[in-house]
Write a protein that holds these residues in place. Structure first.
Motif, PDB file in Angstrom:
ATOM      1  N   GLU A 197       1.869  -0.631  -2.093  1.00  0.00           N
ATOM      2  CA  GLU A 197       0.877  -1.603  -2.316  1.00  0.00           C
ATOM      3  C   GLU A 197       1.602  -2.636  -1.538  1.00  0.00           C
ATOM      4  OE1 GLU A 197       0.922  -2.154  -6.699  1.00  0.00           O
ATOM      5  OE2 GLU A 197       0.319  -3.771  -6.679  1.00  0.00           O
ATOM      6  N   THR A 226      -0.743  -2.044   1.270  1.00  0.00           N
ATOM      7  CA  THR A 226      -2.108  -2.349   1.399  1.00  0.00           C
ATOM      8  C   THR A 226      -2.311  -3.362   0.897  1.00  0.00           C
ATOM      9  OG1 THR A 226      -2.110  -1.222  -0.786  1.00  0.00           O
ATOM     10  CG2 THR A 226      -2.244   0.130   0.757  1.00  0.00           C
ATOM     11  N   ASN A 256      -2.521  -5.949   4.061  1.00  0.00           N
ATOM     12  CA  ASN A 256      -3.326  -5.290   4.875  1.00  0.00           C
ATOM     13  C   ASN A 256      -5.265  -6.146   4.458  1.00  0.00           C
ATOM     14  OD1 ASN A 256      -5.523  -3.861   6.420  1.00  0.00           O
ATOM     15  ND2 ASN A 256      -5.753  -2.390   5.174  1.00  0.00           N
ATOM     16  N   LEU A 257      -5.213  -6.060   2.754  1.00  0.00           N
ATOM     17  CA  LEU A 257      -6.221  -6.826   2.436  1.00  0.00           C
ATOM     18  C   LEU A 257      -6.267  -8.191   2.012  1.00  0.00           C
ATOM     19  CD1 LEU A 257      -7.399  -3.838  -0.169  1.00  0.00           C
ATOM     20  CD2 LEU A 257      -8.581  -3.937   2.097  1.00  0.00           C
ATOM     21  N   ALA A 286      -4.418  -0.667   9.493  1.00  0.00           N
ATOM     22  CA  ALA A 286      -3.787  -1.190   7.578  1.00  0.00           C
ATOM     23  C   ALA A 286      -2.303  -1.586   8.703  1.00  0.00           C
ATOM     24  CB  ALA A 286      -3.576  -0.279   6.238  1.00  0.00           C
TER      25      ALA A 286
END
Lengths: 141, 407
Positions: A9, A12, A15-16, A64
């Motif tokens: 988590e 990511t 990254n997002l 990512a």
């Protein structure tokens, strides 16, 4: 066979939803870092005041790992002195080579989630892209 | 003969040792035991430097190597054994043609046609020839599914076309190019055709006389043969005119202080000690292909490709590049996942021990043409299983969720 994934988590999320991916108009230093392997391409922007990283950001595209790594790096170094930031950079690069102790890892905070990249030579360049770029800026300042 | 899944797998020792789901056959295949045995037995029982020794053993080594050449000749349906030149790989074969044919017979004002989907191995040598000779590089474009239309052919061919370098099957899209039509047009303007068969050679029979190509290149390692052995086929009339590519041992007739006369074909183009053991291994791979049969290979690959495509297409964020028809993929399924970088896709699959390739696949101009930065490629062989495809698809399904989407 063991599962060595590092896509959890923390990674990511950075990254997002990167906190530091934006432009910085009054940056003192702007440097591009490219990893032709993955096609990662970042622009690092740094504002230094009185030997301290006052503000910094990045722009660009990539996998990512490259994006999250740059974002976690900026979380860590914004507000730090140039010397401290260079020490962090050195720590991170040593972690990727598998050469850090447990206590050193703690200093890297969230960025330590990338330690397993050391087992994946093909992804090392993605993880270190932002850090190398920062190092180059700070060493040439 | 219909082979069972189990029987096919048992031929490949790799699967006894590794649990990976290997889906990178377009990069290199796995090798059956008999190929490994053939290479080993050469070293154990026949090893000597071919062509040199005037002793029994040396002649046996020479015979083994030349028998492998005959087997390749028959495999390609070539007219003469000396039309088969052993190289290290397809890249070396293509460079041989570029240096020894391209640099010598092309001149300023000539045009070289290359397709936009060439692997860098069949592009860079021609860029070099263009630079050295002043010839012009002309690109043969394709549609998004890889189709080369009649209009694109009309546009590329001119009376100045002297050479066409084109791949039989794209290593990204898996589509088969219209080689018969390309050859017909090329020969109408007296141009030669260099066919890169690296991606087709393991999937379908190739008949160089029927295709009427002037040159053809492939690697042994993509068709279950050893690494380090490749083939260049060339029409005798061209090979005979070509100066040596590399100079040195075993390619001469006589040498003086100032010069040399060269050996006849094929040895003139095979300087230095040859990779005889790998040639013998390649021969074993050809026999293996014939034993299984092209029909079995084709139908099995199509079955697996269709099976994988069906399931992948059911995932809305996955987009497969190239044709909608599984028959036109040669087992290659290159795809993108919305919002996920291909290197992340490959790493996540790798964490589940699935081996796929990601990146630009040595075909950067094609990716620029398709306006896609990069992609992930799964490439199948007839000895993959449906269970492997299921596991691959099971890992694709939660991929976007793993990357933090949909939370």
């Amino acid at each position: 066979m063991e599962n060595k994934t590092f896509y959890h988590e923390i990674l990511t999320d950075h990254n997002l939803h990167p906190a530091h991916k934006h432009d910085l108009h009054d940056a003192d230093y702007v440097l591009e870092g490219v990893n032709p392997n993955c096609g990662d391409d970042i622009w690092l922007k740094v504002k230094i005041n009185d030997g301290r990283i006052e503000q910094a950001s990045f722009l660009g595209d990539g996998c990512a790992i490259s994006q999250a790594s740059a974002d976690m790096m900026l979380d860590l170094v914004i507000g730090k002195t140039k010397e401290d930031a260079l020490r962090m950079t050195d720590l991170f690069l040593r972690m990727i080579q598998g050469e850090t102790t447990e206590s050193e890892l703690e200093e890297l905070e969230e960025a330590s989630v990338l330690q397993n990249v050391s087992h994946m030579p093909a992804r090392v360049k993605c993880a270190v892209l932002g850090w190398h770029t920062l190092k180059e800026i700070l060493e040439n300042e | 003969m219909k082979w069972s899944d189990k029987r096919r797998r048992e031929e490949f020792p790799f699967f006894c040792y590794r649990e990976e789901i290997y889906l990178d056959h377009a990069a290199t295949s796995q090798r059956p035991q008999r190929v490994l045995d053939a290479e080993r037995v050469f070293y154990e029982k026949q090893n000597a430097n071919p062509f040199r020794g005037l002793y029994e053993l040396g002649m046996e080594a020479t015979d083994a190597y030349e028998r492998a050449r005959k087997t390749v000749q028959n495999f390609l349906h070539a007219q003469y054994a000396e039309e088969i030149i052993f190289t290290r790989n397809a890249t070396e074969s293509l460079n041989l043609v570029a240096y020894s044919f391209g640099c010598h017979f092309l001149k300023e004002g000539d045009e070289i046609i290359v397709s936009i989907m060439e692997h860098h191995s069949n592009l860079l040598p021609w860029q070099m020839v263009a630079e050295k000779t002043g010839a012009k590089l002309v690109f043969l474009e394709c549609g998004a599914d890889g189709t080369i239309s009649k209009e694109q052919l009309d546009f590329a061919f001119t009376e100045r076309t002297k050479l066409v370098a084109i791949t039989h099957v794209s290593n990204v899209l898996g589509c088969q190019n219209p080689i018969e039509e390309v050859v017909r047009r090329a020969h109408e303007c007296e141009a030669v055709v260099v066919l890169d068969a690296a991606q087709s050679i393991a999937h379908r029979p190739v008949d160089v006389v029927l295709l009427d190509v002037d040159f053809l290149a492939f690697s042994g390692h993509k068709m279950m043969g050893p690494m380090g052995i490749g083939v260049l086929y060339g029409k005798k009339k061209w090979l005979e005119q070509m100066p040596p590519f590399l100079r040195g041992g075993e390619m001469i007739e006589s040498v003086s202080r100032t010069g040399a006369t060269f050996a006849p074909l094929p040895h003139r183009l095979e300087a230095g000690t040859v990779n005889a053991a790998a040639a013998v291994g390649l021969e074993a791979a050809i026999h293996f292909i014939h034993e299984i049969g092209w029909e079995e290979i084709r139908s099995r690959e199509e079955e697996l490709t269709a099976y994988a495509m069906n399931q992948m297409e059911a995932i809305p964020e996955i987009h497969i590049l190239g044709s909608k028809d599984p028959k036109n993929h040669s087992g290659i399924l290159t795809f993108t996942v919305e919002g996920v970088h291909p290197h992340d896709v490959a790493s996540i699959l790798d964490a589940d021990h699935i081996a796929v390739r990601a990146g630009h696949h040595c075909a950067q101009p094609l990716f620029a043409h398709l306006n896609i930065p990069s992609a992930t490629r799964a490439s199948l062989a007839f000895y993959n299983t449906k269970e492997e495809i299921d596991r691959f698809v099971d890992c694709l399904k939660p991929l976007r969720r793993k990357m933090g989407y949909g939370k």
